[in-house]
Design an enzyme around this catalytic site. Structure first.
Site, PDB file in Angstrom:
ATOM      1  N   TRP A   1     -47.345 -18.380 -69.879  1.00  5.92           N
ATOM      2  CA  TRP A   1     -48.755 -18.006 -69.671  1.00  5.92           C
ATOM      3  C   TRP A   1     -48.953 -16.817 -68.721  1.00  5.92           C
ATOM      4  O   TRP A   1     -49.996 -16.719 -68.062  1.00  5.92           O
ATOM      5  CB  TRP A   1     -49.551 -19.200 -69.134  1.00  5.92           C
ATOM      6  CG  TRP A   1     -49.145 -20.537 -69.662  1.00  5.92           C
ATOM      7  CD1 TRP A   1     -49.178 -20.928 -70.960  1.00  5.92           C
ATOM      8  CD2 TRP A   1     -48.662 -21.666 -68.907  1.00  5.92           C
ATOM      9  NE1 TRP A   1     -48.738 -22.228 -71.061  1.00  5.92           N
ATOM     10  CE2 TRP A   1     -48.426 -22.706 -69.821  1.00  5.92           C
ATOM     11  CE3 TRP A   1     -48.410 -21.885 -67.556  1.00  5.92           C
ATOM     12  CZ2 TRP A   1     -47.936 -23.948 -69.426  1.00  5.92           C
ATOM     13  CZ3 TRP A   1     -47.929 -23.125 -67.152  1.00  5.92           C
ATOM     14  CH2 TRP A   1     -47.698 -24.136 -68.076  1.00  5.92           C
ATOM     15  N   GLY A   2     -47.952 -15.953 -68.602  1.00  7.38           N
ATOM     16  CA  GLY A   2     -48.084 -14.811 -67.691  1.00  7.38           C
ATOM     17  C   GLY A   2     -47.891 -15.164 -66.225  1.00  7.38           C
ATOM     18  O   GLY A   2     -48.099 -14.321 -65.344  1.00  7.38           O
TER      19      GLY A   2
ATOM     20  N   ASP B   1     -42.133 -23.793 -73.306  1.00  6.92           N
ATOM     21  CA  ASP B   1     -43.328 -23.866 -72.467  1.00  6.92           C
ATOM     22  C   ASP B   1     -42.970 -23.932 -70.968  1.00  6.92           C
ATOM     23  O   ASP B   1     -41.801 -23.788 -70.595  1.00  6.92           O
ATOM     24  CB  ASP B   1     -44.129 -25.103 -72.918  1.00  6.92           C
ATOM     25  CG  ASP B   1     -45.630 -24.885 -72.882  1.00  6.92           C
ATOM     26  OD1 ASP B   1     -46.092 -24.101 -72.044  1.00  6.92           O
ATOM     27  OD2 ASP B   1     -46.337 -25.527 -73.682  1.00  6.92           O
TER      28      ASP B   1
ATOM     29  N   ASP C   1     -54.264 -20.834 -72.598  1.00  7.21           N
ATOM     30  CA  ASP C   1     -54.470 -21.179 -74.009  1.00  7.21           C
ATOM     31  C   ASP C   1     -55.772 -20.618 -74.592  1.00  7.21           C
ATOM     32  O   ASP C   1     -56.817 -20.608 -73.943  1.00  7.21           O
ATOM     33  CB  ASP C   1     -54.487 -22.694 -74.185  1.00  7.21           C
ATOM     34  CG  ASP C   1     -53.123 -23.298 -73.906  1.00  7.21           C
ATOM     35  OD1 ASP C   1     -52.239 -22.571 -73.397  1.00  7.21           O
ATOM     36  OD2 ASP C   1     -52.944 -24.496 -74.176  1.00  7.21           O
TER      37      ASP C   1
HETATM   38  C1  GAL Z   1     -49.503 -25.330 -73.557  1.00  7.35           C
HETATM   39  C2  GAL Z   1     -49.243 -24.126 -74.428  1.00  7.35           C
HETATM   40  C3  GAL Z   1     -49.897 -24.371 -75.763  1.00  7.35           C
HETATM   41  C4  GAL Z   1     -49.329 -25.624 -76.382  1.00  7.35           C
HETATM   42  C5  GAL Z   1     -49.469 -26.820 -75.419  1.00  7.35           C
HETATM   43  C6  GAL Z   1     -48.739 -28.048 -75.932  1.00  7.35           C
HETATM   44  O1  GAL Z   1     -48.891 -25.145 -72.334  1.00  7.35           O
HETATM   45  O2  GAL Z   1     -49.766 -22.985 -73.813  1.00  7.35           O
HETATM   46  O3  GAL Z   1     -49.728 -23.260 -76.604  1.00  7.35           O
HETATM   47  O4  GAL Z   1     -47.981 -25.404 -76.685  1.00  7.35           O
HETATM   48  O5  GAL Z   1     -48.940 -26.493 -74.162  1.00  7.35           O
HETATM   49  O6  GAL Z   1     -48.846 -29.128 -75.062  1.00  7.35           O
END
Ligand code: GAL
Length: 389
Positions: A162-163, A127, A184
């Protein structure tokens, strides 16, 4: 070994379980993937997302699984998942902390890769939260990819920034096998539509060994999640449920046509018949898993409605074409696909025999064009075979 020649298929804990993930759930999911036929259909990765570790590393700088959620430890859990013929995935973050504020991989990349290899991990989602502002993000993915590609185990590297920071300029060169291109997903039609539209013309970077990941599926959630931001847990009426099923079919068809990895996000231990029908649709999966994974061509229906009625097609390995018609309008609408747009002149003397991938039957041979009224938020997905007429 070269990983991700085709879009990866599996399950991820985040959408439904969020913070409430534990080893009992993961074992139950692995069991269900075999029992319900998901494994046989090709879904192979069982991935634990955020919130699996303790808040601190141990005295040697190693990550520690939360002893309450994962009392048997990750090696035992990986062994269990492997014993079912499935692969085991985990989650970390390029920043100092994950999005839920657990320790991230920043400046621990090589020690963490060694830990994952020792545990038997086959997939790592990475992430982008809490990245030190003045550190180059691309460098962090490069670094983790290097660590993973040399840890002694094949670990599929799933980038999740996230691009941001022009991901597609550099992501393939890092060694990552898939890359999240959007923020998300949540369990709602407007968000499904928004994500799909945002990526429709961003597919040229996606291909074997590095796929555009449009986020985990919400198919089958029907409003249920431990995370109220992802789904509000409202009771759905029969009518709302039926509408959601139509939208899930469209969501699944879009992700399949657009070569996204298909990571299931619902509770597969308890799926409705409709959910199974969608996730186990072999005709749709075959379109996603076609060996050539060609980028679809996207054509809006009318010039003044560029984002309402979508026609999309891509060539398949055996000479067929996959054709998707998508109705993003709030109301039923007629969608017409002139075969001329696909490259077929009427005078050539050919037509298309269409096989409906949701009805699982041939619907006839068509020349010149195909036209169909598609219900609100619905879709049609066909396998088209060129035939002499
Ligand atoms: C976001 C991610 C999600 C999930 C989440 C967990 O940044 O895009 O898919 O992994 O964190 O905290």
């Amino acid at each position: 070994m070269a990983l991700a020649a085709k879009p990866p298929l599996g399950w991820n804990s985040w959408n439904t379980f969020s913070h409430e993930i534990n080893e009992e759930v993961v074992r139950g999911v692995a069991d269900a993937m075999v029992r319900e036929g998901l494994k046989d259909a090709g879904y192979e990765y069982v991935v634990i997302d955020d919130c699996w570790s303790t808040r601190e590393r141990d005295e040697n700088g190693r990550l520690v699984p939360d002893p309450e959620k994962f009392p048997s430890g990750m090696k035992a859990l990986a062994d269990y998942v492997h014993s079912k013929g499935l692969k085991f995935g985990m989650y970390s973050c390029a920043g100092t902390h994950t999005c839920a504020e657990y320790p991230g991989g920043f400046e621990h990349e090589f020690i963490d890769a060694a830990t994952y290899a020792a545990w038997g991990v086959d997939f790592l989602k990475y992430d982008y939260c809490n990245k030190p502002r003045y550190v180059d993000g691309a460098m962090l993915y490069r670094r983790m990819a290097m660590a993973l590609r040399n840890c002694g185990r094949d670990i599929l590297f799933s980038a999740c920034n996230w691009g941001h920071d022009n991901t597609t300029d550099w992501i393939r060169s890092t060694g990552a096998h898939m890359y999240r291109s959007t923020g998300d997903i949540v369990d709602s039609w407007p968000r499904i539509k928004e994500l799909a539209l945002s990526q429709m013309h961003e597919q040229k970077y996606s291909g074997p060994y590095c796929f555009n990941d449009m986020d985990m599926l919400v198919v089958g959630m029907y409003g249920r999640s431990f995370n109220s931001w992802i789904a509000d847990n409202a009771e759905l009426t029969e009518e709302e449920r039926a509408k959601r099923t139509t939208e899930y079919r469209t969501h699944f068809s879009l992700w399949a046509m657009m070569n996204s990895p298909l990571m299931i996000g619902c509770d597969v231990r308890d799926m409705s018949e409709e959910t199974k029908e969608i996730l186990l649709n072999r005709d749709v999966l075959a379109i996603n898993q076609d060996v050539e994974v060609r980028t679809p061509f996207v054509s809006p229906h009318w010039e003044d409605q560029p984002e309402s009625l979508i026609r999309m097609w891509k060539p398949l390995e055996n000479g067929d074409y996959a054709i998707g018609l998508f109705n993003f309008v709030d109301g039923g609408a007629r969608i017409t696909l002139p075969f001329w747009d696909m490259g077929l002149p009427t005078a050539a003397g050919y037509g298309f025999k269409l096989y409906d991938c949701w009805k699982h039957e041939e619907i006839g041979v068509f020349t010149e064009r195909f036209t169909e009224v598609v219900e609100e938020h619905g879709c049609r997905l066909y396998r088209a075979t060129l035939v002499k007429v």
